[in-house]
Design a protein around this motif. Structure first.
Motif, PDB file in Angstrom:
ATOM      1  N   TYR A   1       1.579 -21.013  18.772  1.00 31.56           N
ATOM      2  CA  TYR A   1       0.528 -20.487  19.524  1.00 31.56           C
ATOM      3  C   TYR A   1      -0.437 -22.009  20.066  1.00 31.56           C
ATOM      4  O   TYR A   1      -0.642 -21.876  21.202  1.00 31.56           O
ATOM      5  CB  TYR A   1      -0.360 -19.573  18.894  1.00 31.56           C
ATOM      6  N   GLU A   2      -0.666 -22.782  19.115  1.00 26.55           N
ATOM      7  CA  GLU A   2      -1.379 -23.982  19.548  1.00 26.55           C
ATOM      8  C   GLU A   2      -0.620 -24.929  20.340  1.00 26.55           C
ATOM      9  O   GLU A   2      -1.317 -25.429  21.458  1.00 26.55           O
ATOM     10  CB  GLU A   2      -1.847 -24.731  18.434  1.00 26.55           C
TER      11      GLU A   2
ATOM     12  N   ALA B   1      -2.618 -13.407  21.515  1.00 25.79           N
ATOM     13  CA  ALA B   1      -3.898 -14.026  20.899  1.00 25.79           C
ATOM     14  C   ALA B   1      -3.317 -14.711  19.579  1.00 25.79           C
ATOM     15  O   ALA B   1      -2.398 -14.829  19.240  1.00 25.79           O
ATOM     16  CB  ALA B   1      -4.847 -13.040  20.839  1.00 25.79           C
ATOM     17  N   ARG B   2      -4.491 -15.522  19.065  1.00 23.74           N
ATOM     18  CA  ARG B   2      -3.943 -16.327  17.926  1.00 23.74           C
ATOM     19  C   ARG B   2      -3.677 -15.593  16.733  1.00 23.74           C
ATOM     20  O   ARG B   2      -3.071 -15.834  15.873  1.00 23.74           O
ATOM     21  CB  ARG B   2      -5.467 -17.383  17.648  1.00 23.74           C
ATOM     22  N   ASP B   3      -4.126 -14.038  16.668  1.00 16.53           N
ATOM     23  CA  ASP B   3      -3.562 -13.255  15.649  1.00 16.53           C
ATOM     24  C   ASP B   3      -2.563 -12.458  15.841  1.00 16.53           C
ATOM     25  O   ASP B   3      -2.316 -11.545  15.352  1.00 16.53           O
ATOM     26  CB  ASP B   3      -4.902 -12.580  15.139  1.00 16.53           C
TER      27      ASP B   3
ATOM     28  N   GLN C   1      -0.467 -22.971  23.792  1.00 14.73           N
ATOM     29  CA  GLN C   1      -2.204 -23.364  24.731  1.00 14.73           C
ATOM     30  C   GLN C   1      -1.882 -24.581  25.031  1.00 14.73           C
ATOM     31  O   GLN C   1      -2.828 -24.753  26.302  1.00 14.73           O
ATOM     32  CB  GLN C   1      -3.170 -22.854  23.739  1.00 14.73           C
TER      33      GLN C   1
ATOM     34  N   LYS D   1       0.923 -19.175  14.514  1.00  8.14           N
ATOM     35  CA  LYS D   1      -0.352 -19.702  15.012  1.00  8.14           C
ATOM     36  C   LYS D   1       0.021 -21.281  15.290  1.00  8.14           C
ATOM     37  O   LYS D   1      -0.721 -21.756  16.382  1.00  8.14           O
ATOM     38  CB  LYS D   1      -1.401 -19.854  13.825  1.00  8.14           C
TER      39      LYS D   1
END
Length: 514
Positions: free
Chosen positions: A149-150, A370-372, A153, A146
């Motif tokens: 991922y941030e 995706a975030r998960d 993004q 996560k």
């Protein structure tokens, strides 16, 4: 384990003590007595509340088998308290106020509540992922994923919304502003001193005349005082010395002030004040605002420089992050799939014990990162021995979903205390007997508290509690053997129903020649 719940006040339960034991604790009562109120009370200590009253307070005595150093709690017996005032919940441990999150973090690792209709969560893909991640122990990997991922993004956002040339132009404009302000070396203290000097400077001529006149008069006074020495006796010299010294000191101070005034450059003060005025007009309206904007722009410059650096290496950074994310996502996915295989075996075994022959599996479909992660997971199944598996939302009835959820919960049972709120809804007959056996088996390793309407489960209880209501008053009674027999008869349908069952059994035996 939970040893005691004391309900001070909740709906129609007032000053009620409920003592629990190890093993299987069963709570029964007539329909409408509000058996689930007891579970509301337990739930109020966890992260999901369903408080149905404006005023509410309760205590729960727990015997903990581990230390919680973060709030100074040692293993052993402790009293957890909750009170609702002004629509807010307040928590205490052993009489000491404790934050809600701290209490919930502790108790969520000890108590799990399975509410009515919780089987509907089987249709929720997020819930399915959460189950798999719990079994796979994915949380550390997910936290790392996560965070990456941030960052990923953020890079994509910069690439999509930022242009290097425009960022450079913005950076140049900000640097011009910053340089202009920094080169001025502003300070609110200096500005105040300049304004005071300017006010004095405006009265420069008057001050010069006044101080010059004062200086002349002091000189005349001093000369006059010195002439007095020859006119008086020695014993008065001490007084005269003091007067002469005072006049001389005053004259000295006036001379210094005259020097300062003569040195004061009005044009220089005006020029410096003009710098303040100009910067206030451009970046103010006050000097304080100008200095604050300077700090803000310095931070913006750092961010823009960071953005430009990313833009210069944007594609390389994007590919690096994407590669790391993909690698982590695959690891997480593989662990989920391994967890799914283990859970499926356990679920099918429990389903068979619950009188339900079904094939169950987790259907994995890969999605964009995706975030998960990259997994789109759905629970699929079939009650047929062969053929395709279909999403449960399309094929399973409420009763089947209920048994599936129970099988899943039995497979995942992990906390010391397991609380079930009428999970037997839609279950009866042989399946009810099987469920009772399952709960009894589970209670050998966990403290189990069950609100139920099934006599088959009540028969297995290590402790049988009955909730009774008379008007606006409710009580919880621990049943002895005799009272328990009466309650179970009531749950079966009363004496008449039991007699009918006896007659039916007798006829069946005769028919079979027994």
């Amino acid at each position: 384990m939970i040893e005691l719940i004391h309900i001070n006040e909740y709906v129609y339960l007032k000053d009620v003590d409920i003592y629990f034991s190890e093993g299987l604790n069963v709570i029964t009562g007539e329909t409408g007595t509000g058996k689930s109120l007891i579970l509301d009370v337990i739930g109020s200590f966890l992260d999901y509340q369903n408080i149905r009253s404006e005023t509410f307070s309760a205590d729960m005595v727990l015997n903990l088998d581990m230390d919680f150093d973060e709030i100074g709690i040692r293993r052993g017996q402790h009293i957890f308290s909750v009170e609702r005032k002004n629509k807010r919940l307040f928590y205490k441990v052993d009489g000491r106020l404790i934050g809600r999150e701290q209490v919930q973090n502790i108790l969520s690792n000890i108590i799990t509540i399975h509410k009515q209709n919780s089987h509907m969560k089987l249709l929720d893909k997020d819930f399915i992922l959460e189950v798999l991640d719990t079994v796979a122990d994915n949380y550390e990997l997910l936290e790392k994923y996560k965070e990456l991922y941030e960052n990923y993004q953020h890079v994509l956002k910069i690439i999509a919304g930022a242009n290097k040339d425009s960022e450079l132009k913005k950076l140049e404009e900000l640097r011009e502003k910053v340089n202009e302000i920094e080169s001025a070396h502003l300070s609110e203290e200096e500005e105040q001193e300049l304004e005071e000097k300017y006010k004095k400077a405006l009265n420069l001529q008057t001050l010069l005349q006044n101080y010059s006149s004062v200086s002349q008069h002091l000189e005349e006074i001093e000369n006059a005082l010195r002439k007095i020495y020859s006119l008086i006796e020695d014993k008065y010299y001490e007084f005269l010395d003091t007067a002469v010294e005072s006049v001389a000191e005053l004259s000295n101070q006036i001379s210094k002030e005259l020097s300062k005034i003569e040195e004061m450059n009005l044009e220089e003060i005006e020029n410096r004040l003009w710098v303040y005025k100009k910067l206030r007009r451009k970046y103010g309206p006050t000097t304080e605002d100008v200095i604050a904007n300077l700090q803000k722009w310095l931070e913006e410059i750092k961010q823009i420089e960071k953005t430009i650096k990313i833009l210069e290496n944007a594609e390389e950074e994007r590919l690096r992050l994407e590669s790391e994310l993909r690698s982590l996502a695959i690891q997480i996915s593989e662990r989920r799939k391994n967890a799914a295989r283990n859970i499926v075996k356990s679920i099918e075994r429990h389903l068979k014990d619950l009188n339900m022959n079904a094939r169950i599996d987790f259907y994995f479909n890969q999605k964009d990162m995706a975030r998960d992660g990259i997994d789109d997971v759905e629970l699929v199944g079939s009650t047929l021995s062969t053929g395709p598996l279909y999403p449960l939302r399309k094929i399973a009835s409420g009763g089947e979903l209920s048994r599936l959820m129970l099988a899943l919960e039995l497979s995942l049972a992990s906390t010391d205390v397991l609380v079930y709120d009428e999970i037997d809804a839609g279950i009866g007959g042989v399946t009810a007997v099987k469920l009772a056996d399952k709960l009894s088996e589970l209670s050998k390793k966990h403290q189990v508290i069950v609100v139920t309407h099934l006599p088959q489960i009540a028969l297995k209880a290590d402790k049988h509690l009955s909730l009774r209501r008379t008007g606006d008053t409710g009580t919880v009674v621990e049943l002895d053997e005799r009272a328990r027999d009466e309650e179970i008869k009531r749950m079966f349908g009363g004496e008449e129903f039991i007699e009918l069952l006896g007659d039916f059994a007798s006829k069946e035996n005769k028919r079979k020649g027994k």
